[in-house]
Design a protein around this motif. Structure first.
Motif, short mmCIF file in Angstrom:
data_model
loop_
_atom_site.label_atom_id
_atom_site.label_comp_id
_atom_site.label_asym_id
_atom_site.label_seq_id
_atom_site.Cartn_x
_atom_site.Cartn_y
_atom_site.Cartn_z
N ARG A 174 0.84 -1.20 0.00
CA ARG A 174 0.00 0.00 0.00
C ARG A 174 0.88 1.25 0.00
NH1 ARG A 174 -4.14 -1.33 4.94
NH2 ARG A 174 -2.44 -0.41 6.13
N GLY A 175 0.77 2.05 -1.07
CA GLY A 175 1.61 3.24 -1.16
C GLY A 175 0.91 4.39 -1.84
N THR A 176 1.66 5.48 -2.01
CA THR A 176 1.16 6.65 -2.71
C THR A 176 2.30 7.33 -3.44
OG1 THR A 176 -0.25 8.61 -2.50
CG2 THR A 176 1.46 8.33 -0.83
N ASN A 177 1.96 8.12 -4.45
CA ASN A 177 2.95 8.88 -5.20
C ASN A 177 3.20 10.22 -4.53
OD1 ASN A 177 3.70 7.83 -8.19
ND2 ASN A 177 1.67 7.06 -7.61
N VAL A 178 4.46 10.49 -4.21
CA VAL A 178 4.85 11.82 -3.72
C VAL A 178 5.14 12.64 -4.97
CG1 VAL A 178 6.40 13.11 -2.23
CG2 VAL A 178 5.76 10.76 -1.63
N SER A 179 4.08 13.12 -5.58
CA SER A 179 4.17 13.71 -6.92
C SER A 179 4.18 15.24 -6.87
CB SER A 179 2.98 13.24 -7.77
OG SER A 179 1.77 13.75 -7.23
N HIS A 180 4.40 15.85 -8.04
CA HIS A 180 4.36 17.31 -8.17
C HIS A 180 5.29 18.00 -7.17
CE1 HIS A 180 0.69 15.89 -10.12
NE2 HIS A 180 0.84 16.93 -10.92
N TRP A 181 6.44 17.39 -7.00
CA TRP A 181 7.48 17.94 -6.12
C TRP A 181 8.81 17.94 -6.88
CZ3 TRP A 181 10.64 14.74 -2.22
CH2 TRP A 181 11.49 15.59 -1.49
N PHE A 230 -5.86 -10.38 -5.97
CA PHE A 230 -4.75 -10.85 -6.80
C PHE A 230 -3.38 -10.40 -6.29
CE2 PHE A 230 -8.53 -10.80 -9.52
CZ PHE A 230 -8.49 -12.09 -10.03
N ASN A 231 -3.33 -9.94 -5.03
CA ASN A 231 -2.08 -9.52 -4.40
C ASN A 231 -1.33 -8.51 -5.26
OD1 ASN A 231 -0.09 -9.42 -2.43
ND2 ASN A 231 1.08 -11.09 -3.33
N ILE A 232 -2.04 -7.49 -5.69
CA ILE A 232 -1.45 -6.42 -6.51
C ILE A 232 -1.07 -5.26 -5.59
CG2 ILE A 232 -1.84 -4.79 -8.39
CD1 ILE A 232 -3.95 -6.78 -9.48
N ALA A 233 0.20 -4.88 -5.61
CA ALA A 233 0.65 -3.71 -4.86
C ALA A 233 0.17 -2.45 -5.59
CB ALA A 233 2.16 -3.71 -4.74
N TRP A 234 0.09 -1.33 -4.87
CA TRP A 234 -0.41 -0.12 -5.52
C TRP A 234 0.12 1.15 -4.86
CZ3 TRP A 234 -2.93 2.56 -1.72
CH2 TRP A 234 -3.58 1.82 -0.70
N THR A 235 0.22 2.18 -5.68
CA THR A 235 0.43 3.54 -5.18
C THR A 235 -0.63 4.45 -5.79
OG1 THR A 235 2.16 3.78 -6.89
CG2 THR A 235 2.91 3.59 -4.62
N THR A 236 -1.38 5.12 -4.94
CA THR A 236 -2.40 6.04 -5.43
C THR A 236 -1.75 7.23 -6.10
OG1 THR A 236 -2.45 7.37 -3.40
CG2 THR A 236 -3.93 5.47 -3.52
N TRP A 237 -2.43 7.78 -7.07
CA TRP A 237 -2.08 9.10 -7.59
C TRP A 237 -3.14 10.04 -7.02
CZ3 TRP A 237 2.20 10.39 -10.25
CH2 TRP A 237 2.28 11.69 -10.72
N CYS A 238 -2.75 10.73 -5.91
CA CYS A 238 -1.42 10.86 -5.35
C CYS A 238 -1.57 11.33 -3.91
CB CYS A 238 -0.60 11.84 -6.16
SG CYS A 238 -1.50 13.40 -6.42
N GLY A 251 -5.18 13.97 -4.77
CA GLY A 251 -4.68 13.53 -3.47
C GLY A 251 -5.66 13.66 -2.34
N PHE A 252 -5.18 13.23 -1.15
CA PHE A 252 -6.02 13.25 0.06
C PHE A 252 -5.50 14.22 1.11
CE2 PHE A 252 -3.04 9.65 0.26
CZ PHE A 252 -2.33 9.95 1.40
N TRP A 253 -4.31 14.80 0.86
CA TRP A 253 -3.70 15.70 1.85
C TRP A 253 -3.57 17.09 1.26
CZ3 TRP A 253 -2.90 16.03 6.83
CH2 TRP A 253 -1.97 16.95 7.33
N ASP A 254 -3.92 18.11 2.03
CA ASP A 254 -3.78 19.50 1.62
C ASP A 254 -2.51 20.06 2.24
OD1 ASP A 254 -3.95 22.34 1.37
OD2 ASP A 254 -6.12 22.20 1.15
N GLN A 255 -1.48 20.20 1.41
CA GLN A 255 -0.18 20.61 1.93
C GLN A 255 -0.18 22.07 2.38
OE1 GLN A 255 2.07 19.06 3.32
NE2 GLN A 255 3.53 18.33 1.79
#
Length: 389
Positions: free
Chosen positions: A43-50, A347-355, A361-365
């Motif tokens: 379970r992961g996420t993309n640290v994108s737009h940085w 199916f045991n698929i790993a993932w990273t959300t965008w983003c 995303g889910f966080w307001d920086q």
């Protein structure tokens, strides 16, 4: 004295066994196909737009992502991050390194390790290839698949990245060759994969490498991907945003962004009445969504080629990007997300959300608060890393 010598020998053997993976010889690597890194992800996420897709520089870029972001992701229950990086942030046009970006990446990987997050360093956009160039009417920008010089340039970028990153544990850091290749022919991408793989294996025989499929890492092109044989430290990657009319509803950069009618999920996405009322210029793209039923079974069906490819090569499967544009109706977003997570776990698929903190995303920086706490709770409702095989 003999006891001391024996003790010293044991210590030296232990130290040798725990040294960085780059110290293994090429011949040793070729004969150890059964030896797999402990680069386990779920379970992961993309640290994108940085360090990618951003014009921020100087203090704004330095402050955009800090250690508390990695601490937050650990606390929430994520076990890894994907960190997109762009050539223009790390090298100038003459190929000279731009030190600050390298320092920021170094910090990010230190913070990730400190907070028990594995990391994939993803070479997202390079000067010879931009995944959206075709959509923006600039095909000429992509020389990667027509120029030997451009291909050698990509390999050279990875040589430099490897030199910078090779001391990091193979159990904690992986490399993704390139984001969303758009090669006119699948075999062009396959040939480039072989070249980059060969170059990196000469430098780092044991590093986990993430390889995506052609045409924007589509699930439907995974069956055409040729994976270097006998290398078990490879993860296969695809991206998934279907159905686009739902995940990108209102997105200004897509043709379907003009659509203002209702979307349904699950079910037939667009009713005949809403289709008839839509602008004439988007009806050709919209029509497909008036016919098929979209639900969890449709997602399973579309994942089939990617799942089969992972089984064929006996490799981990990873969905490196998926998510819903922030303005999309949240009930629809949650329904789709729940179905996606169910199939990932089946199916045991790993993932990273965008983003993490941009427009999917889910966080307001800026406000330093959650934009969508229910989404995070939903994301964390699925299987944890320790619950996977």
């Amino acid at each position: 004295m003999k006891k001391n010598i024996f003790t010293l020998a044991v210590i030296m053997m232990a130290l040798f066994a725990t040294t960085s993976c780059q110290n293994k010889s090429k011949s040793e690597s070729e004969n150890q196909t059964g030896q797999v890194n402990n680069f386990r992800i779920k379970r992961g996420t993309n640290v994108s737009h940085w360090l990618s897709q951003s014009e921020q520089r100087g203090e704004a870029r330095r402050l955009h992502i800090q250690e508390d972001d990695f601490a937050r992701l650990e606390e929430l229950g994520f076990d890894f991050v994907r960190i997109p990086i762009d050539e223009v942030q790390f090298w100038d046009e003459q190929g000279n390194k731009l030190p600050e970006a390298w320092d920021l990446l170094n910090n990010a990987l230190d913070w990730a390790k400190k907070h028990n997050l594995r990391a994939i360093v993803d070479l997202h956009i390079i000067r010879s290839h931009y995944f959206n160039a075709v959509n923006e009417g600039d095909k000429a920008a992509n020389t990667l698949f027509t120029s030997e010089e451009s291909q050698e340039g990509l390999i050279n970028l990875w040589r430099q990245l490897s030199e910078f990153l090779k001391e990091r544990s193979c159990d904690w850091v992986a490399y993704e060759f390139m984001n969303e290749p758009v090669a006119p022919e699948h075999e062009q991408w396959n040939q480039l994969v072989a070249k980059v793989h060969k170059a990196l294996r000469e430098l780092e025989p044991q590093r986990t490498l993430v390889i995506g499929s052609n045409m924007w890492q589509g699930h439907e092109t995974m069956k055409y991907l040729k994976v270097p044989e006998g290398d078990k430290n490879i993860i296969l990657s695809f991206h998934y945003y279907n159905p686009m009319i739902l995940t990108h509803y209102g997105a200004w950069w897509t043709p379907l962004g003009k659509y203002k009618g209702k979307v349904n999920y699950p079910g037939v996405l667009v009713s005949k009445e809403d289709y008839d009322a839509a602008p004439a210029d988007i009806k050709p793209q919209l029509e497909q969504y008036t016919k098929e039923v979209w639900d969890i079974n449709k997602i399973r069906e579309q994942f089939k080629d990617a799942i089969e490819a992972a089984k064929k090569y006996d490799l981990q499967l990873f969905c490196g990007e998926w998510g819903v544009y922030e303005p999309v109706d949240r009930e629809l977003a949650y329904n789709w997300t729940k179905d996606m997570l169910t199939v990932f776990d089946e199916f045991n698929i790993a993932w990273t959300t965008w983003c993490y903190d941009a427009d999917f995303g889910f966080w307001d920086q800026q406000r330093h608060t959650f934009k969508d706490r229910p989404l995070v709770e939903l994301l964390m409702s699925g299987k944890k890393l320790e619950e996977t095989k």
